[in-house]
Motif scaffolding. Structure first.
Motif, short mmCIF file in Angstrom:
data_model
loop_
_atom_site.label_atom_id
_atom_site.label_comp_id
_atom_site.label_asym_id
_atom_site.label_seq_id
_atom_site.Cartn_x
_atom_site.Cartn_y
_atom_site.Cartn_z
N LEU A 1 31.28 27.08 12.59
CA LEU A 1 32.20 27.47 11.52
C LEU A 1 33.58 26.92 11.82
CD1 LEU A 1 32.65 29.23 8.95
CD2 LEU A 1 33.27 31.10 10.49
N PRO A 2 34.13 26.05 10.95
CA PRO A 2 35.45 25.47 11.21
C PRO A 2 36.58 26.45 10.92
CG PRO A 2 34.60 24.62 9.15
CD PRO A 2 33.51 25.47 9.74
N SER A 3 36.67 27.49 11.74
CA SER A 3 37.76 28.44 11.62
C SER A 3 38.99 27.86 12.30
CB SER A 3 37.37 29.78 12.26
OG SER A 3 37.25 29.62 13.66
N SER A 4 40.09 28.56 12.23
CA SER A 4 41.36 28.04 12.73
C SER A 4 41.64 28.54 14.14
CB SER A 4 42.49 28.47 11.79
OG SER A 4 43.74 28.22 12.40
N SER A 5 41.73 27.60 15.10
CA SER A 5 42.16 27.97 16.45
C SER A 5 43.59 28.50 16.44
CB SER A 5 42.09 26.74 17.37
OG SER A 5 40.77 26.29 17.51
N SER A 6 44.41 27.93 15.56
CA SER A 6 45.80 28.37 15.45
C SER A 6 45.88 29.84 15.06
CB SER A 6 46.54 27.53 14.41
OG SER A 6 46.45 26.17 14.72
N HIS A 7 45.13 30.23 14.02
CA HIS A 7 45.21 31.60 13.56
C HIS A 7 44.49 32.57 14.51
CE1 HIS A 7 46.39 29.47 9.87
NE2 HIS A 7 47.20 30.50 9.76
N ALA A 8 43.53 32.04 15.29
CA ALA A 8 42.96 32.87 16.35
C ALA A 8 44.04 33.21 17.38
CB ALA A 8 41.80 32.14 17.02
N LEU A 9 44.89 32.21 17.71
CA LEU A 9 45.98 32.45 18.65
C LEU A 9 47.00 33.41 18.07
CD1 LEU A 9 47.51 31.83 21.25
CD2 LEU A 9 48.49 29.82 20.11
N SER B 1 48.89 26.25 2.38
CA SER B 1 48.45 24.92 2.83
C SER B 1 47.08 24.53 2.29
CB SER B 1 48.49 24.83 4.36
OG SER B 1 47.63 25.77 4.96
N PRO B 2 46.08 25.43 2.19
CA PRO B 2 44.82 25.00 1.58
C PRO B 2 44.96 24.65 0.10
CG PRO B 2 44.48 26.97 2.89
CD PRO B 2 45.96 26.78 2.77
N VAL B 3 45.82 25.40 -0.62
CA VAL B 3 46.04 25.08 -2.04
C VAL B 3 46.66 23.70 -2.17
CG1 VAL B 3 47.29 25.75 -4.12
CG2 VAL B 3 46.27 27.51 -2.67
N GLY C 1 36.92 9.70 2.37
CA GLY C 1 37.34 10.03 3.73
C GLY C 1 38.78 9.62 3.98
N PHE C 2 39.15 8.44 3.50
CA PHE C 2 40.53 7.96 3.66
C PHE C 2 41.50 8.89 2.94
CE2 PHE C 2 44.11 5.57 1.90
CZ PHE C 2 44.66 5.03 3.05
N ALA C 3 41.16 9.30 1.72
CA ALA C 3 42.04 10.17 0.93
C ALA C 3 42.21 11.52 1.62
CB ALA C 3 41.47 10.36 -0.47
N ALA C 4 41.13 12.09 2.14
CA ALA C 4 41.21 13.40 2.79
C ALA C 4 42.05 13.33 4.06
CB ALA C 4 39.81 13.90 3.11
N GLU C 5 41.85 12.30 4.86
CA GLU C 5 42.60 12.17 6.11
C GLU C 5 44.08 11.89 5.85
OE1 GLU C 5 38.91 10.44 8.81
OE2 GLU C 5 40.29 9.07 7.80
N THR C 6 44.37 11.05 4.88
CA THR C 6 45.76 10.73 4.55
C THR C 6 46.49 11.96 4.03
OG1 THR C 6 45.14 8.45 4.02
CG2 THR C 6 47.25 9.24 3.18
N THR C 7 45.82 12.71 3.17
CA THR C 7 46.41 13.96 2.65
C THR C 7 46.71 14.93 3.78
OG1 THR C 7 45.25 13.74 0.53
CG2 THR C 7 45.97 15.96 1.17
N SER C 8 45.74 15.11 4.66
CA SER C 8 45.90 16.07 5.75
C SER C 8 47.04 15.66 6.69
CB SER C 8 44.59 16.18 6.54
OG SER C 8 43.54 16.57 5.71
N ALA C 9 47.08 14.39 7.05
CA ALA C 9 48.13 13.92 7.95
C ALA C 9 49.51 14.15 7.34
CB ALA C 9 47.92 12.43 8.27
N VAL D 1 43.75 22.63 6.53
CA VAL D 1 44.28 21.48 5.79
C VAL D 1 43.19 20.45 5.52
CG1 VAL D 1 45.87 19.54 5.93
CG2 VAL D 1 46.66 21.81 6.58
N ILE D 2 42.44 20.04 6.56
CA ILE D 2 41.44 18.99 6.35
C ILE D 2 40.28 19.49 5.50
CG2 ILE D 2 40.24 19.50 8.52
CD1 ILE D 2 40.58 16.05 6.81
N THR D 3 39.87 20.75 5.68
CA THR D 3 38.77 21.27 4.89
C THR D 3 39.12 21.36 3.42
OG1 THR D 3 38.09 22.61 6.81
CG2 THR D 3 37.10 23.17 4.69
#
Length: 331
Positions: free
Chosen positions: A101-109, A140-142, A252-260, A279-281
């Motif tokens: 499950l791609p949960s957030s390590s950041s929010h776990a912290l 950020s997800p929106v 894939g390019f669009a998703a990665e560019t958006t996230s970065a 963000v990437i999801t």
């Protein structure tokens, strides 16, 4: 004894960084691997190097983590709070990694810090938690979905008369750059979060030292995250790369560019520690929706989003239990 406790706490923080690396390695490279733009080994090596470099590009996010979320606890009890926060985050990382499950390590912290602080009687800066964590967690997800959708629409329009096979080959090459940018943003965001925790441990040990980040802290945090990244997170990579939607190179390019772009903006403009996973999801969802809304496997997406919402409280509860166990064991 206090020095030994400090060393143990810093070691646990570095182990958290390692779990963050292998848990979130999929964020940077899943789309590139799934579209065959990069081989898994090449993608992991590239992500590890770019994570290392990204960790040295700023320290705004580290400042938010070290002094913007909870009051600085003191003494051995304060170190116990920090240890419990890290333990709660690590346990949740391992659980979500096991189930892919791609949960957030950041929010776990963040959840671990808040849960341990509440259990230990330390004040929580709720304004900071809301402004720097909760609001970005929803926003950020929106932004990722909307911007990913618009970027992909722009690509489709701009290349509407291009030969599809030639365009895909070109985007497969371009994904090397976009994946590197994403990995750099991941290092910029996530390595800083652990830097902030290590600095907080140093301040608890010696309140007179201030919140500056020593070079050795940057180096060891960056190195541990890179090692974790190279270890890879294959379970989560499959979820991001294939289970949400089958991506092609332009997507894939669009998703990665958006996230970065989102990661750099939140780091430098807002000093907000956002989740690279969120963000990437969300960017993948937005990009996929341009094909047709039903092309996105929204059932999988729903499970992922559900994991986002339970991460902070779950990690906080685990951290609170860890704090009580530490108190029980060591008084």
């Amino acid at each position: 004894m206090d020095t030994f406790v400090l060393v143990v706490t810093v070691a646990v923080a570095l182990f958290f960084t390692y779990t963050n690396g292998f848990h979130d390695s999929a964020n940077a490279i899943a789309t590139s691997v799934s579209t065959r733009a990069l081989t898994p080994k090449a993608a992991l090596a590239m992500a590890a190097v770019m994570n290392l470099l990204g960790a040295f590009l700023g320290q705004q996010v580290a400042g938010t983590v070290s002094k913007g979320l909870i009051a600085t606890p003191h003494g051995r009890a304060g170190m116990g709070i920090l240890f419990a926060a890290l333990a709660g985050a690590i346990v949740w990382n391992l659980i979500t990694w096991y189930f892919g499950l791609p949960s957030s390590s950041s929010h776990a912290l963040f959840g671990g810090l808040v849960g341990a602080a509440l259990a230990g009687g330390t004040a929580v800066h709720w304004n900071g938690v809301v402004d720097k964590v909760i609001v970005p967690m929803f926003l950020s997800p929106v932004v990722g979905i909307v911007v990913g959708y618009l970027v992909m629409l722009g690509i489709l329009w701009f290349f509407r008369r291009s030969n599809p096979h030639k365009a895909k080959r070109g985007f497969r090459i371009a994904q090397t750059v976009s994946a590197a940018a994403m990995a750099l943003g991941h290092g910029l965001q996530d390595a800083q979060k652990t830097m902030g925790v290590v600095v907080l441990a140093l301040v608890i040990h010696d309140p007179s030292r201030g919140f500056g980040i020593p070079v050795w802290v940057k180096l060891v945090c960056a190195a541990m995250m890179s090692l974790g990244t190279y270890a890879g997170g294959w379970r989560i990579m499959r979820t991001l790369g294939r289970r949400i939607i089958d991506l092609d190179p332009p997507q894939g390019f669009a998703a990665e560019t958006t996230s970065a772009a989102i990661l750099y903006t939140t780091s430098y403009v807002f000093a907000a520690p956002v989740s690279t996973t969120h963000v990437i999801t969300s960017a993948i969802m937005g990009v996929g929706a341009t094909r047709r809304v039903k092309a996105v496997r929204w059932g999988v997406a729903k499970n992922i989003v559900g994991g986002w919402f339970i991460t902070m409280p779950a990690a906080g509860c685990v951290a609170a239990v860890c704090y009580y166990l530490v108190r029980l064991a060591f008084g």
